[in-house]
Design a protein around this motif. Sequence first.
Motif, PDB file in Angstrom:
ATOM      1  N   SER A   1     -15.175  23.466   0.705  1.00 40.92           N
ATOM      2  CA  SER A   1     -16.150  22.802  -0.162  1.00 40.92           C
ATOM      3  C   SER A   1     -16.446  21.390   0.310  1.00 40.92           C
ATOM      4  CB  SER A   1     -15.638  22.746  -1.603  1.00 40.92           C
ATOM      5  OG  SER A   1     -14.472  21.933  -1.701  1.00 40.92           O
ATOM      6  N   SER A   2     -15.637  20.869   1.235  1.00 38.90           N
ATOM      7  CA  SER A   2     -15.830  19.509   1.740  1.00 38.90           C
ATOM      8  C   SER A   2     -15.549  19.480   3.232  1.00 38.90           C
ATOM      9  CB  SER A   2     -14.901  18.521   1.030  1.00 38.90           C
ATOM     10  OG  SER A   2     -14.967  17.237   1.633  1.00 38.90           O
ATOM     11  N   LEU A   3     -16.360  18.698   3.953  1.00 44.88           N
ATOM     12  CA  LEU A   3     -16.169  18.536   5.390  1.00 44.88           C
ATOM     13  C   LEU A   3     -15.296  17.326   5.716  1.00 44.88           C
ATOM     14  CD1 LEU A   3     -19.837  19.210   6.577  1.00 44.88           C
ATOM     15  CD2 LEU A   3     -17.930  20.830   6.456  1.00 44.88           C
ATOM     16  N   PHE A   4     -14.880  16.595   4.681  1.00 42.78           N
ATOM     17  CA  PHE A   4     -14.123  15.361   4.887  1.00 42.78           C
ATOM     18  C   PHE A   4     -12.633  15.587   4.625  1.00 42.78           C
ATOM     19  CE2 PHE A   4     -18.430  14.044   4.028  1.00 42.78           C
ATOM     20  CZ  PHE A   4     -18.630  12.975   4.897  1.00 42.78           C
ATOM     21  N   PRO A   5     -11.775  14.761   5.212  1.00 44.75           N
ATOM     22  CA  PRO A   5     -10.339  14.880   4.934  1.00 44.75           C
ATOM     23  C   PRO A   5     -10.023  14.545   3.483  1.00 44.75           C
ATOM     24  CG  PRO A   5     -10.796  12.910   6.237  1.00 44.75           C
ATOM     25  CD  PRO A   5     -12.065  13.689   6.182  1.00 44.75           C
ATOM     26  N   LEU A   6      -8.930  15.073   2.975  1.00 37.67           N
ATOM     27  CA  LEU A   6      -8.531  14.850   1.589  1.00 37.67           C
ATOM     28  C   LEU A   6      -8.107  13.405   1.370  1.00 37.67           C
ATOM     29  CD1 LEU A   6      -6.358  18.061   1.039  1.00 37.67           C
ATOM     30  CD2 LEU A   6      -8.691  17.669   0.217  1.00 37.67           C
ATOM     31  N   ALA A   7      -8.707  12.734   0.358  1.00 38.81           N
ATOM     32  CA  ALA A   7      -8.286  11.393  -0.065  1.00 38.81           C
ATOM     33  C   ALA A   7      -7.946  10.515   1.126  1.00 38.81           C
ATOM     34  CB  ALA A   7      -7.083  11.494  -1.013  1.00 38.81           C
ATOM     35  N   ASP A   8      -8.927  10.337   2.007  1.00 38.02           N
ATOM     36  CA  ASP A   8      -8.692   9.698   3.307  1.00 38.02           C
ATOM     37  C   ASP A   8      -8.534   8.189   3.171  1.00 38.02           C
ATOM     38  OD1 ASP A   8      -8.410   9.474   6.049  1.00 38.02           O
ATOM     39  OD2 ASP A   8     -10.556   9.228   6.369  1.00 38.02           O
ATOM     40  N   GLU A   9      -7.354   7.775   2.732  1.00 37.20           N
ATOM     41  CA  GLU A   9      -7.066   6.352   2.566  1.00 37.20           C
ATOM     42  C   GLU A   9      -5.556   6.151   2.657  1.00 37.20           C
ATOM     43  OE1 GLU A   9      -7.656   3.053  -0.959  1.00 37.20           O
ATOM     44  OE2 GLU A   9      -9.297   4.489  -0.617  1.00 37.20           O
ATOM     45  N   GLN A  10      -5.159   5.035   3.234  1.00 39.21           N
ATOM     46  CA  GLN A  10      -3.738   4.683   3.333  1.00 39.21           C
ATOM     47  C   GLN A  10      -3.526   3.309   2.684  1.00 39.21           C
ATOM     48  OE1 GLN A  10      -1.305   6.673   5.049  1.00 39.21           O
ATOM     49  NE2 GLN A  10      -2.885   8.239   5.304  1.00 39.21           N
ATOM     50  N   PRO A  11      -2.575   3.172   1.745  1.00 41.71           N
ATOM     51  CA  PRO A  11      -1.722   4.242   1.204  1.00 41.71           C
ATOM     52  C   PRO A  11      -2.552   5.252   0.415  1.00 41.71           C
ATOM     53  CG  PRO A  11      -1.496   2.268  -0.133  1.00 41.71           C
ATOM     54  CD  PRO A  11      -2.344   1.881   1.053  1.00 41.71           C
ATOM     55  N   ARG A  12      -2.012   6.424   0.227  1.00 41.59           N
ATOM     56  CA  ARG A  12      -2.731   7.475  -0.461  1.00 41.59           C
ATOM     57  C   ARG A  12      -3.041   7.053  -1.897  1.00 41.59           C
ATOM     58  NH1 ARG A  12      -4.904  11.152   3.056  1.00 41.59           N
ATOM     59  NH2 ARG A  12      -3.331  11.896   4.540  1.00 41.59           N
ATOM     60  N   PRO A  13      -4.299   7.173  -2.349  1.00 35.44           N
ATOM     61  CA  PRO A  13      -4.663   6.769  -3.705  1.00 35.44           C
ATOM     62  C   PRO A  13      -4.268   7.795  -4.768  1.00 35.44           C
ATOM     63  CG  PRO A  13      -6.577   7.636  -2.585  1.00 35.44           C
ATOM     64  CD  PRO A  13      -5.458   7.629  -1.574  1.00 35.44           C
ATOM     65  N   CYS A  14      -3.817   8.970  -4.327  1.00 33.76           N
ATOM     66  CA  CYS A  14      -3.469  10.037  -5.264  1.00 33.76           C
ATOM     67  C   CYS A  14      -2.488  10.987  -4.597  1.00 33.76           C
ATOM     68  CB  CYS A  14      -4.724  10.786  -5.711  1.00 33.76           C
ATOM     69  SG  CYS A  14      -5.628  11.532  -4.328  1.00 33.76           S
ATOM     70  N   SER A  15      -1.998  11.916  -5.382  1.00 33.63           N
ATOM     71  CA  SER A  15      -1.173  12.990  -4.844  1.00 33.63           C
ATOM     72  C   SER A  15      -2.039  14.232  -4.661  1.00 33.63           C
ATOM     73  CB  SER A  15      -0.006  13.314  -5.792  1.00 33.63           C
ATOM     74  OG  SER A  15       0.842  12.191  -5.948  1.00 33.63           O
ATOM     75  N   ALA A  16      -1.640  15.107  -3.763  1.00 37.39           N
ATOM     76  CA  ALA A  16      -2.359  16.358  -3.533  1.00 37.39           C
ATOM     77  C   ALA A  16      -1.374  17.513  -3.681  1.00 37.39           C
ATOM     78  CB  ALA A  16      -2.987  16.367  -2.147  1.00 37.39           C
ATOM     79  N   VAL A  17      -1.711  18.466  -4.557  1.00 43.38           N
ATOM     80  CA  VAL A  17      -0.836  19.594  -4.840  1.00 43.38           C
ATOM     81  C   VAL A  17      -1.607  20.897  -4.629  1.00 43.38           C
ATOM     82  CG1 VAL A  17       0.610  20.728  -6.561  1.00 43.38           C
ATOM     83  CG2 VAL A  17       0.424  18.231  -6.543  1.00 43.38           C
ATOM     84  N   ALA A  18      -1.023  21.825  -3.913  1.00 41.48           N
ATOM     85  CA  ALA A  18      -1.650  23.122  -3.683  1.00 41.48           C
ATOM     86  C   ALA A  18      -1.579  23.955  -4.958  1.00 41.48           C
ATOM     87  CB  ALA A  18      -0.959  23.841  -2.530  1.00 41.48           C
ATOM     88  N   LEU A  19      -2.725  24.387  -5.480  1.00 44.56           N
ATOM     89  CA  LEU A  19      -2.768  25.244  -6.669  1.00 44.56           C
ATOM     90  C   LEU A  19      -2.641  26.714  -6.299  1.00 44.56           C
ATOM     91  CD1 LEU A  19      -5.602  23.563  -8.784  1.00 44.56           C
ATOM     92  CD2 LEU A  19      -3.130  23.166  -8.862  1.00 44.56           C
ATOM     93  N   THR A  20      -2.944  27.021  -5.046  1.00 47.37           N
ATOM     94  CA  THR A  20      -2.781  28.373  -4.507  1.00 47.37           C
ATOM     95  C   THR A  20      -2.157  28.260  -3.125  1.00 47.37           C
ATOM     96  OG1 THR A  20      -4.936  28.416  -3.387  1.00 47.37           O
ATOM     97  CG2 THR A  20      -4.891  29.106  -5.713  1.00 47.37           C
ATOM     98  N   ASP A  21      -1.714  29.358  -2.586  1.00 39.65           N
ATOM     99  CA  ASP A  21      -1.312  29.342  -1.181  1.00 39.65           C
ATOM    100  C   ASP A  21      -2.531  28.905  -0.374  1.00 39.65           C
ATOM    101  OD1 ASP A  21       1.134  30.244  -1.960  1.00 39.65           O
ATOM    102  OD2 ASP A  21       0.843  32.310  -1.277  1.00 39.65           O
ATOM    103  N   SER A  22      -2.349  27.916   0.476  1.00 43.54           N
ATOM    104  CA  SER A  22      -3.490  27.292   1.149  1.00 43.54           C
ATOM    105  C   SER A  22      -3.214  27.099   2.623  1.00 43.54           C
ATOM    106  CB  SER A  22      -3.804  25.929   0.514  1.00 43.54           C
ATOM    107  OG  SER A  22      -4.029  26.038  -0.876  1.00 43.54           O
ATOM    108  N   SER A  23      -4.289  26.931   3.363  1.00 39.79           N
ATOM    109  CA  SER A  23      -4.203  26.621   4.783  1.00 39.79           C
ATOM    110  C   SER A  23      -4.759  25.224   4.994  1.00 39.79           C
ATOM    111  CB  SER A  23      -5.010  27.637   5.597  1.00 39.79           C
ATOM    112  OG  SER A  23      -5.020  27.290   6.971  1.00 39.79           O
TER     113      SER A  23
END
Length: 386
Positions: A90-112
């Motif tokens: 759904s997005s061509l950009f990296p997830l929350a692309d900022e350092q330090p990370r502004p949020c947490s990222a959690v897999a809701l399903t098995d993901s690649s």
Amino acid sequence: MEKGMKGMDLALMEESSALDFGWVRTLVPLKAMGDAHLLELLQHCPAQMAFKGQNLFEAGSYDRQHVYLLHGDVELRKPDGSSELIKGRSSLFPLADEQPRPCSAVALTDSSILRINSEQLDKLLTWSQVAEYLQIDTAYQPELDDDVDWMLTVLKSNLFFKVPPTNIGDIFTRLRPQKVVKGQVILRQGEIGDGCYFIKEGCAEVLRSADGVQRPIHLADIGPGRCFGEDALVNETVRNATVKMTTDGVLMVMDKLDFIHLLKEPQVNQLPLTALQSVQAQAVLIDVRTEDEYALGHLSQAVNIPLGLLRLKTRMLNVAQEYVLYCDTGRRSHAATYLLQKLGYKVSYLQKGVNQDLDLRRQLASNKGDYLLKDGRATPVLDSGQ
């Protein structure tokens, strides 16, 4: 035999790493890289599985990675309790692309997911875009027409990826032609290495003896575009194979000392962050990132000239105008500044890039309006409805 210009078997790479190269080719900023550079990057970062409930990264962490969601669902959870659902593709950009990370990222399903070292990505992206600049630049030099093919082959060789992008153009001044004849031994197994070779014309065979004394066996045939002997450029080592010409030909030779010289990065005009505000009144800001990165957000009143298109856009610049170039880290803008300085423009680059400062990163997120160059100055692009 030394690695040479092996190239990667794309089909095998996709099979072994579960990467859909066609899709990865559309990701930002990976889409701005040439295939040779992108394949070099991806061979070090195969796709990974993230299982349901697994954390991809934590808020406040520094991982120095670009993390792309290829398949599955991921939830971005911010410290204020809000969240955002991201679905694969759904997005061509990296997830929350900022350092330090502004949020947490959690897999809701098995993901690649695809994790890419940000430093390596930045290096190869800069290399690729400077190579694109040089490819365009050769079109302005008709005297180079006969050499274009082998020059492009050299630019795609991973042998030189360790050379600072600012020195890429100097590679060709360090290579010297050498005519060779059928049966001539170019390298001999067991000898001390002192240089490397590109085959510009002709063919050769690679031979190796198990103990250096027994009759050598045939390992491979190599032809135009292949490189050999490169280990000698960086290591004091003996040749581990013999290379003998099977036809007459022409080699391009680089001595080890010349390669070492190429590793030294030249100095260019730089602007510290503390001086940025004071020069903005008279200088034009140029964002040398890709069009997609610029569209996502940029500094106030900055125009966009991607590094890869810089040679085509120089006609829009004014030699009397002062320009300040920037990118995320300073690497692409450093290379662009060097190239424009050689053409006589008054340029400098923002040292360390915009990633170094939180306020600058917020500016990137808040400025969406496009600007273009007119008479060498930044002019806002009005919406069609205005």
